[in-house]
Motif scaffolding. Sequence first.
Motif, PDB file in Angstrom:
ATOM      1  N   TRP A   1       0.857  -1.188   0.000  1.00 18.25           N
ATOM      2  CA  TRP A   1       0.000   0.000   0.000  1.00 18.25           C
ATOM      3  C   TRP A   1       0.893   1.237   0.000  1.00 18.25           C
ATOM      4  N   ILE A   2       0.318   2.344  -0.415  1.00 18.93           N
ATOM      5  CA  ILE A   2       1.099   3.590  -0.404  1.00 18.93           C
ATOM      6  C   ILE A   2       1.525   3.916   1.026  1.00 18.93           C
ATOM      7  N   ALA A   3       0.605   3.683   1.971  1.00 18.65           N
ATOM      8  CA  ALA A   3       0.939   3.985   3.357  1.00 18.65           C
ATOM      9  C   ALA A   3       2.079   3.107   3.857  1.00 18.65           C
ATOM     10  N   ASP A   4       2.209   1.900   3.268  1.00 13.84           N
ATOM     11  CA  ASP A   4       3.280   1.006   3.704  1.00 13.84           C
ATOM     12  C   ASP A   4       4.638   1.437   3.162  1.00 13.84           C
ATOM     13  N   VAL A   5       4.628   2.210   2.087  1.00 10.89           N
ATOM     14  CA  VAL A   5       5.904   2.596   1.486  1.00 10.89           C
ATOM     15  C   VAL A   5       6.783   3.305   2.499  1.00 10.89           C
ATOM     16  N   VAL A   6       6.194   4.273   3.200  1.00 11.82           N
ATOM     17  CA  VAL A   6       7.009   5.021   4.154  1.00 11.82           C
ATOM     18  C   VAL A   6       7.424   4.146   5.327  1.00 11.82           C
ATOM     19  N   VAL A   7       6.557   3.222   5.716  1.00 11.74           N
ATOM     20  CA  VAL A   7       6.893   2.352   6.837  1.00 11.74           C
ATOM     21  C   VAL A   7       8.039   1.416   6.463  1.00 11.74           C
ATOM     22  N   ILE A   8       7.952   0.847   5.236  1.00 12.04           N
ATOM     23  CA  ILE A   8       9.002  -0.075   4.812  1.00 12.04           C
ATOM     24  C   ILE A   8      10.323   0.673   4.658  1.00 12.04           C
ATOM     25  N   LEU A   9      10.255   1.825   4.042  1.00 13.12           N
ATOM     26  CA  LEU A   9      11.480   2.610   3.878  1.00 13.12           C
ATOM     27  C   LEU A   9      12.058   2.983   5.239  1.00 13.12           C
ATOM     28  N   GLY A  10      11.154   3.363   6.158  1.00 20.97           N
ATOM     29  CA  GLY A  10      11.621   3.722   7.488  1.00 20.97           C
ATOM     30  C   GLY A  10      12.238   2.546   8.216  1.00 20.97           C
ATOM     31  N   SER A  11      11.685   1.340   8.006  1.00 19.69           N
ATOM     32  CA  SER A  11      12.184   0.181   8.739  1.00 19.69           C
ATOM     33  C   SER A  11      13.578  -0.226   8.266  1.00 19.69           C
ATOM     34  N   LEU A  12      13.954   0.190   7.051  1.00 16.22           N
ATOM     35  CA  LEU A  12      15.307  -0.110   6.593  1.00 16.22           C
ATOM     36  C   LEU A  12      16.321   0.812   7.253  1.00 16.22           C
ATOM     37  N   ASP A  13      15.848   1.951   7.764  1.00 19.02           N
ATOM     38  CA  ASP A  13      16.697   2.875   8.501  1.00 19.02           C
ATOM     39  C   ASP A  13      17.905   3.314   7.674  1.00 19.02           C
ATOM     40  N   ILE A  14      17.634   3.967   6.553  1.00 17.58           N
ATOM     41  CA  ILE A  14      18.747   4.405   5.713  1.00 17.58           C
ATOM     42  C   ILE A  14      19.213   5.794   6.147  1.00 17.58           C
ATOM     43  N   VAL A  15      20.479   6.051   5.902  1.00 19.51           N
ATOM     44  CA  VAL A  15      21.022   7.394   6.061  1.00 19.51           C
ATOM     45  C   VAL A  15      21.599   7.781   4.709  1.00 19.51           C
ATOM     46  N   LEU A  16      21.046   8.817   4.122  1.00 23.45           N
ATOM     47  CA  LEU A  16      21.407   9.116   2.741  1.00 23.45           C
ATOM     48  C   LEU A  16      22.850   9.538   2.582  1.00 23.45           C
ATOM     49  N   GLY A  17      23.444  10.078   3.633  1.00 20.17           N
ATOM     50  CA  GLY A  17      24.846  10.449   3.552  1.00 20.17           C
ATOM     51  C   GLY A  17      25.719   9.249   3.266  1.00 20.17           C
ATOM     52  N   GLU A  18      25.263   8.102   3.709  1.00 21.47           N
ATOM     53  CA  GLU A  18      26.008   6.871   3.528  1.00 21.47           C
ATOM     54  C   GLU A  18      25.641   6.201   2.207  1.00 21.47           C
ATOM     55  N   VAL A  19      24.366   6.305   1.819  1.00 20.61           N
ATOM     56  CA  VAL A  19      23.922   5.694   0.576  1.00 20.61           C
ATOM     57  C   VAL A  19      24.608   6.378  -0.608  1.00 20.61           C
ATOM     58  N   ASP A  20      24.590   7.691  -0.605  1.00 20.98           N
ATOM     59  CA  ASP A  20      25.134   8.428  -1.746  1.00 20.98           C
ATOM     60  C   ASP A  20      26.622   8.697  -1.620  1.00 20.98           C
ATOM     61  N   ARG A  21      27.150   8.729  -0.433  1.00 24.64           N
ATOM     62  CA  ARG A  21      28.550   8.959  -0.132  1.00 24.64           C
ATOM     63  C   ARG A  21      29.089  10.245  -0.726  1.00 24.64           C
TER      64      ARG A  21
END
Lengths: 384, 411
Positions: free
Chosen positions: A364-384
């Motif tokens: 669901w659209i509402a789950d998108v933010v929950v799933i993304l949040g549960s991965l706990d990403i930090v963009l500074g590290e993803v993009d470097r």
Amino acid sequence: MGELVSQETAGSVGDVPERGEPVEMLLNMGPQHPSTHGVFRLVLWVDGEKVIRAEPHIGYLHRGSEKLCEGEQYHQIITLFDRLDYVANFNNELVYCQAVEKLMGLVVPERAEYVRVILCELNRIASHLLFVATMGLDAGAMTPSMFCFRGRERVQTLFEAVSGARMMHNYFRIGGIKEDLPDNFEQLVADLLPLLREDVGESDRLLTFNEIFLARLKDVGVISTEDALDFGLTGPCLRACGIEYDVRKAEPYSIYDRFDFDIPVGLDGDCWDRHYVRVQEMYESLRIIEQALDQMPSGDVASSLGRRLIRPPEGEVYARAENPRGEIGVYLVSDGTDKPHRVKVRPPSFCNLSAIEHMLKDSWIADVVVILGSLDIVLGEVDR
Amino acid sequence: MNCVLAEDNILHGTPLLRWVYELAGLFLPCWLSYFIAGFVIMFILVNAVLLGAAVFVWTERRLVGRLQNRVGPNRWGPFGMFQPIADLLKLIVKEDLIPQGADKIAFVAAPIIMVATAILMLAVVPFAKNTALADLNVGVLYVLAVTSLTSVAILMAGWSSNNRYALFGAARGVAVLISYEVPVVLCLLGVVIVAGSMSLADVVTAQAVPFILVQPLAMFVFVAGTSAELNRTPFDVAEAESELIAGYHIEYSGIKFGLIQAAEFGGVVTASAVIATLFLSGWAGPASNYIGWLWLLIKIGVVAFLFIWIRATFPRLRIDQIMAFAWKFLMPLSFINLMAVSLEVYFLRDSSGALTTTDLWIMTVINLVVFAVCIPLFGSLIRDKVRPAQLQPTARATPGATVQQAGGEVT
């Protein structure tokens, strides 16, 4: 990364669809969106409230950190590592220092090792508190975030007392740490621990077993054990699938083999497990800190190198450590000069994020933010 | 010239209007004084809602602040009480944007309709004895009709904004409103059956025992349904800030945004007033002939506090879960309530169809038992999906062992 899709054309439906036929609509999420945890962009093809397909776009925070490392002297790189995962600075500093120490065969003073472990575990708690806070916000609960931030603020105050900065500490040094701790450090930490335990427990009691929170997170974003291994998930995301894999246990670095702690694992690999594993990990980190405080010896903390310029021998080295987000690896090639020839980081957030497309399918659209949040990403590290 | 309001005039029951009308009628033509009296009442009502919204915004921010270990706004005025005024002033002077491609008429009209519905709702609520602006004999129907208008405004706002997030918010909002209308209407039917009238003034007089006790199930369903219709947590999917950023009002700025906020928070106040009237016996209380309005205000405050408290505690449900909650949980409950109340009234009423206070107490006992049985029963029915058997991870094992079982490798 796929091609950038023009929003004008991709969203239009064209002919009127048959009754019952799915109608695709393009929804662009981010890079400016409150729940993408930074500048992360998701392009979603949705049919009503259901996500048909998702396409992540990264790179908005690319600063070329790895390339920058090649132009800096070894000591100067520490501050670049601070800025990779800017929520867990000490853990990042530690893995880089360990890589260089491994290359040079340096022995770190006993006391410095303990200081590093205590600070890293405190940082893990601070990072996980931030995770619980944002998880609550993503699910729509405002209050737990405030409790979590209170705890995180306490940890950061301690960090400030130790290193002079709340974030971006630049405190660890190759072969030791910058300077000894404040005189009353033991007392500060001992005072902090019960408060921290209370903060963790408070948000835990308010959020974790809340019926609505369970309804939102349980059986959402499930990833099977095989898929998790194939995608290279590490850290709490992998442990939520039931795999007891923690670098601190699997390949103990620093002095982690001296402590008694458990690895919390989940059962189903869903968002709630990823949440609860992190909550449990905070309690384990508190246990580690308590033991470290008991065992901490006195003595020197400074590096045996002093303030000399470092020229490690020619060669290459790979060091890894358990960051709050997962396994971080540093691959370092030295050509014998005072600057590294190549530095490559294996960022846990990046590898965990690679599974997002797989996880978002048919959610669901509402789950998108929950799933993304549960991965706990930090963009500074993803993009470097 | 001396004007006297006719006995059969719908506004005859409002002393203030009659008084203004007669006073203005001393030196103005009757038709003009009639308008003036109407405008005076409207002025008071509109400001009551907007001021109520301001007070509610301040209360909510302070209270949520307290609940969250924060201070909340405390700079402007005593205890930060003027903060909503300052916010409103800021919004008024901000640039008022209309996005390109927006349907201008609908875009401009939507916030006005929203505020209008919030204000209109108060028209039938009796503030004290004989002080409803209009004591309609179909007051309950009127309340339902006016609250439903909000969904039109939300759809207008979302659709006219030419923004996909707004469209999603609008679609969700309308879906929620339509679904929750059904159980709300059904449980209001129970209230009407016991009161024997659709006029809100009669509903208050009928509450020798407050209806929260006589029909706890109806109260529960009504509060849940109202908080869904008001887009309050845990049903705030229409403007879910973590998913849709702001939902249907994402493109609004300046005074239009201010109006939407005023309508939203004013809506909470008016809905609290309706709940207080329908279930907490409105203005009734000790010395209610003199301070009936105070009792109503206190009861509005209690209900509003409930809304704030819920908002500070709960996460948000997903849209399908909200629908399931309405159709699988609230619907059966409202049917049970309607059935129980109808049967009780059928057997307890006397020959003229009236109920005595003793009858109400008997109903209270029966309905409290029904409430205590039904809520856990239906609660466990819809809960099964979300409560798996095992909830406790954490284990200790030799590292790496499980990885190999799962077909992976430890290097």
